[in-house]
Design a protein around this motif. Structure first.
Motif, PDB file in Angstrom:
ATOM      1  N   ASN A 260      41.650  30.652  22.322  1.00  0.00           N
ATOM      2  CA  ASN A 260      40.981  30.309  21.069  1.00  0.00           C
ATOM      3  C   ASN A 260      39.565  30.869  20.994  1.00  0.00           C
ATOM      4  OD1 ASN A 260      43.214  28.930  20.265  1.00  0.00           O
ATOM      5  ND2 ASN A 260      42.494  26.969  21.084  1.00  0.00           N
ATOM      6  N   GLU A 261      38.840  30.745  22.113  1.00  0.00           N
ATOM      7  CA  GLU A 261      37.419  31.137  22.078  1.00  0.00           C
ATOM      8  C   GLU A 261      37.196  32.595  22.430  1.00  0.00           C
ATOM      9  OE1 GLU A 261      34.773  28.677  24.433  1.00  0.00           O
ATOM     10  OE2 GLU A 261      36.159  27.015  24.175  1.00  0.00           O
ATOM     11  N   LEU A 262      37.962  33.081  23.394  1.00  0.00           N
ATOM     12  CA  LEU A 262      37.739  34.435  23.931  1.00  0.00           C
ATOM     13  C   LEU A 262      39.090  35.142  24.050  1.00  0.00           C
ATOM     14  CD1 LEU A 262      35.497  33.119  26.839  1.00  0.00           C
ATOM     15  CD2 LEU A 262      34.615  34.320  24.859  1.00  0.00           C
ATOM     16  N   PRO A 263      39.676  35.522  22.913  1.00  0.00           N
ATOM     17  CA  PRO A 263      41.075  35.982  22.947  1.00  0.00           C
ATOM     18  C   PRO A 263      41.319  37.252  23.755  1.00  0.00           C
ATOM     19  CG  PRO A 263      40.116  36.213  20.748  1.00  0.00           C
ATOM     20  CD  PRO A 263      39.131  35.437  21.550  1.00  0.00           C
ATOM     21  N   GLY A 264      40.268  37.994  24.054  1.00  0.00           N
ATOM     22  CA  GLY A 264      40.466  39.228  24.822  1.00  0.00           C
ATOM     23  C   GLY A 264      40.310  39.040  26.323  1.00  0.00           C
ATOM     24  N   VAL A 265      40.144  37.786  26.755  1.00  0.00           N
ATOM     25  CA  VAL A 265      39.901  37.547  28.188  1.00  0.00           C
ATOM     26  C   VAL A 265      41.154  36.930  28.828  1.00  0.00           C
ATOM     27  CG1 VAL A 265      38.472  36.277  29.843  1.00  0.00           C
ATOM     28  CG2 VAL A 265      37.441  37.214  27.773  1.00  0.00           C
ATOM     29  N   ARG A 266      41.482  37.357  30.026  1.00  0.00           N
ATOM     30  CA  ARG A 266      42.596  36.768  30.771  1.00  0.00           C
ATOM     31  C   ARG A 266      42.108  36.292  32.140  1.00  0.00           C
ATOM     32  NH1 ARG A 266      44.005  37.243  26.487  1.00  0.00           N
ATOM     33  NH2 ARG A 266      45.911  38.079  25.577  1.00  0.00           N
ATOM     34  N   LEU A 267      42.635  35.153  32.571  1.00  0.00           N
ATOM     35  CA  LEU A 267      42.284  34.603  33.887  1.00  0.00           C
ATOM     36  C   LEU A 267      43.453  34.843  34.833  1.00  0.00           C
ATOM     37  CD1 LEU A 267      40.992  31.153  32.608  1.00  0.00           C
ATOM     38  CD2 LEU A 267      39.587  33.101  33.314  1.00  0.00           C
ATOM     39  N   ALA A 268      43.181  35.414  35.983  1.00  0.00           N
ATOM     40  CA  ALA A 268      44.283  35.706  36.911  1.00  0.00           C
ATOM     41  C   ALA A 268      43.843  35.433  38.342  1.00  0.00           C
ATOM     42  CB  ALA A 268      44.706  37.165  36.761  1.00  0.00           C
ATOM     43  N   GLY A 269      44.830  35.247  39.217  1.00  0.00           N
ATOM     44  CA  GLY A 269      44.538  35.141  40.653  1.00  0.00           C
ATOM     45  C   GLY A 269      44.754  33.769  41.251  1.00  0.00           C
ATOM     46  N   ALA A 270      44.271  33.636  42.470  1.00  0.00           N
ATOM     47  CA  ALA A 270      44.557  32.464  43.299  1.00  0.00           C
ATOM     48  C   ALA A 270      44.193  31.106  42.680  1.00  0.00           C
ATOM     49  CB  ALA A 270      43.863  32.623  44.650  1.00  0.00           C
ATOM     50  N   PRO A 271      43.169  31.002  41.819  1.00  0.00           N
ATOM     51  CA  PRO A 271      42.875  29.650  41.317  1.00  0.00           C
ATOM     52  C   PRO A 271      43.924  29.107  40.339  1.00  0.00           C
ATOM     53  CG  PRO A 271      40.985  31.120  41.047  1.00  0.00           C
ATOM     54  CD  PRO A 271      42.143  31.971  41.416  1.00  0.00           C
ATOM     55  N   TYR A 272      44.841  29.939  39.876  1.00  0.00           N
ATOM     56  CA  TYR A 272      45.706  29.499  38.770  1.00  0.00           C
ATOM     57  C   TYR A 272      47.204  29.483  39.077  1.00  0.00           C
ATOM     58  CZ  TYR A 272      41.292  31.010  36.910  1.00  0.00           C
ATOM     59  OH  TYR A 272      39.957  31.187  36.737  1.00  0.00           O
ATOM     60  N   ASP A 273      47.741  30.617  39.533  1.00  0.00           N
ATOM     61  CA  ASP A 273      49.198  30.791  39.514  1.00  0.00           C
ATOM     62  C   ASP A 273      49.841  30.840  40.892  1.00  0.00           C
ATOM     63  OD1 ASP A 273      49.072  31.116  36.637  1.00  0.00           O
ATOM     64  OD2 ASP A 273      48.218  33.095  37.031  1.00  0.00           O
ATOM     65  N   GLY A 274      49.183  30.296  41.892  1.00  0.00           N
ATOM     66  CA  GLY A 274      49.726  30.330  43.255  1.00  0.00           C
ATOM     67  C   GLY A 274      48.770  31.083  44.155  1.00  0.00           C
ATOM     68  N   VAL A 275      48.637  30.619  45.402  1.00  0.00           N
ATOM     69  CA  VAL A 275      47.644  31.234  46.291  1.00  0.00           C
ATOM     70  C   VAL A 275      48.213  32.374  47.133  1.00  0.00           C
ATOM     71  CG1 VAL A 275      46.227  29.152  46.457  1.00  0.00           C
ATOM     72  CG2 VAL A 275      48.009  29.552  48.158  1.00  0.00           C
ATOM     73  N   GLY A 276      49.532  32.476  47.210  1.00  0.00           N
ATOM     74  CA  GLY A 276      50.149  33.520  48.041  1.00  0.00           C
ATOM     75  C   GLY A 276      49.848  34.909  47.474  1.00  0.00           C
ATOM     76  N   LEU A 277      49.851  35.900  48.340  1.00  0.00           N
ATOM     77  CA  LEU A 277      49.536  37.262  47.882  1.00  0.00           C
ATOM     78  C   LEU A 277      50.490  37.718  46.772  1.00  0.00           C
ATOM     79  CD1 LEU A 277      48.745  38.816  51.386  1.00  0.00           C
ATOM     80  CD2 LEU A 277      47.105  38.105  49.639  1.00  0.00           C
ATOM     81  N   PRO A 278      51.818  37.495  46.917  1.00  0.00           N
ATOM     82  CA  PRO A 278      52.699  37.911  45.816  1.00  0.00           C
ATOM     83  C   PRO A 278      52.393  37.157  44.512  1.00  0.00           C
ATOM     84  CG  PRO A 278      53.973  37.421  47.793  1.00  0.00           C
ATOM     85  CD  PRO A 278      52.581  36.944  48.048  1.00  0.00           C
ATOM     86  N   ASP A 279      51.973  35.892  44.641  1.00  0.00           N
ATOM     87  CA  ASP A 279      51.620  35.128  43.429  1.00  0.00           C
ATOM     88  C   ASP A 279      50.437  35.785  42.724  1.00  0.00           C
ATOM     89  OD1 ASP A 279      53.526  33.119  44.083  1.00  0.00           O
ATOM     90  OD2 ASP A 279      52.090  32.274  45.494  1.00  0.00           O
ATOM     91  N   CYS A 280      49.488  36.270  43.527  1.00  0.00           N
ATOM     92  CA  CYS A 280      48.305  36.930  42.960  1.00  0.00           C
ATOM     93  C   CYS A 280      48.701  38.230  42.259  1.00  0.00           C
ATOM     94  CB  CYS A 280      47.274  37.229  44.054  1.00  0.00           C
ATOM     95  SG  CYS A 280      46.566  35.736  44.772  1.00  0.00           S
ATOM     96  N   VAL A 281      49.598  38.990  42.888  1.00  0.00           N
ATOM     97  CA  VAL A 281      50.056  40.248  42.279  1.00  0.00           C
ATOM     98  C   VAL A 281      50.767  39.934  40.956  1.00  0.00           C
ATOM     99  CG1 VAL A 281      51.685  42.171  42.554  1.00  0.00           C
ATOM    100  CG2 VAL A 281      50.233  41.476  44.481  1.00  0.00           C
ATOM    101  N   ASN A 282      51.609  38.914  41.006  1.00  0.00           N
ATOM    102  CA  ASN A 282      52.348  38.547  39.800  1.00  0.00           C
ATOM    103  C   ASN A 282      51.416  38.074  38.689  1.00  0.00           C
ATOM    104  OD1 ASN A 282      55.003  38.405  38.739  1.00  0.00           O
ATOM    105  ND2 ASN A 282      54.686  36.192  38.610  1.00  0.00           N
ATOM    106  N   SER A 283      50.397  37.340  39.086  1.00  0.00           N
ATOM    107  CA  SER A 283      49.430  36.838  38.120  1.00  0.00           C
ATOM    108  C   SER A 283      48.704  38.009  37.437  1.00  0.00           C
ATOM    109  CB  SER A 283      48.449  35.932  38.863  1.00  0.00           C
ATOM    110  OG  SER A 283      47.464  35.443  38.033  1.00  0.00           O
ATOM    111  N   ALA A 284      48.378  39.041  38.237  1.00  0.00           N
ATOM    112  CA  ALA A 284      47.715  40.228  37.684  1.00  0.00           C
ATOM    113  C   ALA A 284      48.641  40.929  36.699  1.00  0.00           C
ATOM    114  CB  ALA A 284      47.348  41.181  38.822  1.00  0.00           C
ATOM    115  N   LYS A 285      49.901  41.022  37.089  1.00  0.00           N
ATOM    116  CA  LYS A 285      50.893  41.706  36.246  1.00  0.00           C
ATOM    117  C   LYS A 285      51.038  40.961  34.914  1.00  0.00           C
ATOM    118  CE  LYS A 285      55.194  43.960  37.163  1.00  0.00           C
ATOM    119  NZ  LYS A 285      56.568  43.667  37.029  1.00  0.00           N
ATOM    120  N   GLU A 286      51.128  39.646  35.008  1.00  0.00           N
ATOM    121  CA  GLU A 286      51.295  38.850  33.787  1.00  0.00           C
ATOM    122  C   GLU A 286      50.060  38.939  32.895  1.00  0.00           C
ATOM    123  OE1 GLU A 286      52.546  34.952  34.948  1.00  0.00           O
ATOM    124  OE2 GLU A 286      54.627  35.625  35.192  1.00  0.00           O
TER     125      GLU A 286
END
Ligand code: FAD
Length: 469
Positions: free
Chosen positions: A435-461
């Protein structure tokens, strides 16, 4: 604004570099004019990934491997040309320290859930009452409100009882999250167990049904393949290959981001500590959460989210001469029940689990210190930490010599704590950003899983969602 889109990626750990790779891939595949910049505060890329290579040793300061079944990481490793360098761990018995004695983890225990009767019934790790309590799982009804998030501890305590949780499940899981099992979100860490209970009611019966059957043919006698993968040259070799897969000039190291602001024309201004400013159409944020909060000081972050400080841990990698470690147990290492009065929380017998990391004639042990409840030790001097670690190893394994060399690696505030309600908080936060910053995406260990593959997947998403894929 020009036609050329510019994506600014904050942080050059695995998430940030994977995001850069995927932005470049998308631009190439679609022929769209998109460029990107990665901004990393330190002078080194990789974030928590940090390999020491010396005299034939490959030692990891942070993560040492990843779960092979999460294939997104393997695909990326292959994409950057390192497929032939992948190596699986050697399998072998793992142990739990209880009452200062190493007990084999009972055969058939999956994440601590027993699936075989005899090894569980005969292990001295649990009392008769503890075993009987775990058996109640077979008759207990399933939870009615399975959609509601509860803690991992609460869930397993209800099904299997305190003893199995405290002596087996907690030590196994705390190695991954370095947190408090009674506050750790079940939905965000082990959603598969919610499904198992929903479908089979009993975890024991469910895990039994879903585990691959052991073949009785001679093939079954072959050594099992390890569940983890790493790279022969260490995980930093992956970071190097990933960073080389994008133009060097797109990565800036030694530049710390201070703030991000939305401009009137819809672009974003990324301000650096050195006073420089970069403008972009999109921002992918992969910095640790406490830093991210500071970068977006005008954004309201959900209350109660990541309020618990990330845990600090330290690893101690030590090399000994083979003849100095006179240790008879076969296997790959041990974890420690919280009730034990040790400084270390776990120990990997690295030279056995990952033989490629250690020259012949040497033994490498890697110990972890730093519990959620005991953070002081991480801040002690290297010498004090080593002394405590050696004291524990002497009592537990009878190791009575000083290592030839050692590395103490502190990872301060490095383990984000996924507490109950985590998933809901992430959703809320992403909605607020949308809503506030539509061009910004948050990715990485704080959100979608701490494992390395989770981080890669988070970046991809994050990249997919920027470009509406
Ligand atoms: P990070 O690696 O933290 O990267 C974030 C980057 O942002 C850093 O490089 C940082 O310098 C940079 N940064 C910070 N502030 C700024 C700023 N203001 N401006 C610009 N840049 C900034 N996972 C596994 O799968 N397997 C394991 O075996 C494993 N073991 C682990 C062992 C330890 C000791 C630890 C701590 C973690 C382990 N993990 C493991 C988890 C995994 O390592 C991490 O979750 C993952 O590396 C996080 O990657 P990231 O890119 O999201 O964050």
């Amino acid at each position: 604004m020009s036609e050329r889109k510019h994506v600014i990626i904050l942080g050059g750990g695995i998430t940030g570099l994977a995001a850069a790779f995927y932005v470049q891939k998308y631009a190439k595949e679609t022929g769209k004019s998109i460029t990107f910049s990665v901004i990393e505060a330190s002078n080194r890329l990789g974030g928590k990934i940090d390999t020491i290579k010396e005299d034939g040793f490959v030692l990891e300061r942070g993560p040492d491997s990843y779960l092979a079944r999460k294939t997104v990481m393997t695909e990326l490793v292959k994409d950057v040309g390192l497929g032939d360098d992948l190596v699986s761990n050697e399998t072998g018995q793992a142990y739990i320290l209880h009452n200062m004695k190493l007990h084999p983890i009972p055969e058939g225990a999956v994440m601590g859930i027993p699936t075989k009767v005899m090894p569980f019934a005969t292990t001295p790790l649990f009392s008769v009452a503890g075993k009987a309590r775990a058996g109640l799982d077979l008759v207990l009804p399933k939870r009615k409100d399975s959609q509601q998030d509860i803690s991992v501890g609460h869930f397993f305590r209800r099904r299997l009882g305190d003893e199995v949780v405290d002596r087996l499940i907690e030590p196994l899981l705390s190695g991954i999250y370095a947190g408090r099992i009674d506050r750790l979100s079940l939905q965000s860490t082990f959603p598969q167990f919610v499904e198992t209970e929903k479908k089979y009611r009993s975890l024991i019966l469910g895990m039994k049904k879903t585990q691959p059957k052991q073949e009785k043919t001679p093939i079954a006698k072959k050594k099992k393949k390890g569940a983890f993968l790493t790279l022969k040259g260490g995980l930093s070799s992956f970071i190097e290959a990933l960073s080389k897969a994008v133009p060097e000039e797109n990565i800036k190291t030694g530049v710390s981001v201070k703030a991000v602001e939305l401009l009137e024309d819809g672009a974003y201004s990324v301000m650096m500590e050195d006073g420089s400013v970069m403008t972009g159409d999109n921002v992918i944020v992969t910095t640790p959460y406490p830093i991210t909060k500071k970068l977006f000081s005008k954004t309201v972050f959900p209350a109660g989210f990541h309020d618990t400080k990330p845990t600090s841990v330290a690893t101690v990698a030590m090399s000994f001469n083979e003849e100095d470690v006179n240790f008879s147990l076969d296997g790959t290492g041990f974890v420690i029940a919280k009730s034990e009065k040790t400084s270390i929380t776990a120990c990997t017998w690295t030279s056995r689990k990952w033989p490629h990391t250690t020259p012949k004639g040497k033994v490498v042990l890697r110990c972890y210190v730093g519990r959620a409840e005991d953070q002081d030790i991480v801040h002690q001097s290297d010498e004090v930490i080593l002394e405590k670690v050696l004291d524990d190893l002497k009592k537990i394994m009878g190791v009575d010599s000083h290592p030839e060399f050692y590395h103490v690696s502190r990872m301060i505030d490095s383990m984000p704590q996924y507490e109950v309600g985590h998933k809901e908080h992430v959703k809320k936060l992403r909605t607020a950003f949308q809503n506030e910053l539509p061009g910004v995406r948050l990715a990485g260990a704080p959100y979608d899983g701490v494992g390395l593959p989770d981080c890669v997947n988070s970046a991809k998403e994050a990249v997919d969602s920027l470009f509406n894929r």
